[in-house]
Motif scaffolding. Sequence first.
Motif, short mmCIF file in Angstrom:
data_model
loop_
_atom_site.label_atom_id
_atom_site.label_comp_id
_atom_site.label_asym_id
_atom_site.label_seq_id
_atom_site.Cartn_x
_atom_site.Cartn_y
_atom_site.Cartn_z
N ASN A 85 11.87 -24.81 -6.43
CA ASN A 85 10.74 -25.63 -5.98
C ASN A 85 11.21 -26.67 -4.96
O ASN A 85 11.00 -27.88 -5.13
N ASP A 125 9.46 -24.91 2.74
CA ASP A 125 8.69 -23.74 2.28
C ASP A 125 8.82 -22.52 3.18
O ASP A 125 8.13 -21.53 2.97
N ALA A 148 7.52 -17.43 -7.11
CA ALA A 148 8.89 -17.85 -6.82
C ALA A 148 9.92 -16.88 -7.36
O ALA A 148 10.92 -16.58 -6.69
#
Length: 335
Positions: free
Chosen positions: A194, A198, A286
């Motif tokens: 995380n 991105d 993810a």
Amino acid sequence: MKPIYQTLGASLFALAIAVSPALADRPVAERTTAAEKASFDADRADILAMAGNYRVRFNMQESTPWTADYTPIEPKRSGGHEVVRVIEDTGRRIVLQHLLVVEDDNDKPYVIKHWRQDWDYEPAKVLVYAGDGNWVWEDVPERMRAGRWSQTVWQVDDSPRYAGWGQWETQAGIRRWRSNWTWRPLARRDAVRNPVYDRYFSINRHQPTPTGWIHWQDNTKMAEENGKLRPIVQEYVLNTYTKFDGYNVKAADDYWTKTKAYWAAVRGIWDEVAAKRGGIHIAEKADTGTIISGRLLEIGDDVNSGKLKDAAAIGEARKLITEATAEPPRVAIRQ
């Protein structure tokens, strides 16, 4: 008055900025028919030479932070055994499939379908990452097509990852292919953390070596803030493929023999979506890549074990891909 070295330095810097894009992206010089064929044949030989049996080392290192509030993570090192096979060769198009061979808890070989790379000569367009689960068609500038190859990289479930185009050339006695700047989504190694960034903005290189080949990546990790993208940290990735067959290569070839019809159909379904919808939109997770990646791989395992026949497997794959790509692709924020 500024010292002469400052004035000269500024002038040279401005000149470099003005001319460097043209030098970096100039068209391939005109060649005779014989020279063109020789170059084409040499390019093909370098691409085809990537097929084989390998010991692979993956080396990833964040280096330069581009923002004061980010600390680069520790370098990551891993490796394994990988089989690379030519699954299509029509002359101007070559497709290479990667298959990882690992051992389970009982020391039995287990095959994981890995990434795929498609090479196309003098392409008119490529399917590029546009951010936020979107891939769209992008034209290759007409003047840049002659003598060049595109490389499109696909994820483990044959969904798209990134694409670029470039020229095979010899520099300092070393053959290499270098891409244009390309966008790509986060790799799972980063996505599961995380992170604040991105996406990656990258240059991709492939170079033959005396013992195999290397895949080198220059990644700028980017973040979106207030409708704009900003660089977070630089990463260098060097994947080294060294010829080696001291593992169960047969397991990979057996897996592919049993599943190649299924995976050929899966590739065709993704291609249909991209052609019909002008690209692909699919949500990602993810830890798996696309939201259907895990199931598509499970279906492949079921085909390999005989639990599923090709027709049923392909039917389920078509339903999964069709439903997951129902939303039309869109271009997100790009630099």
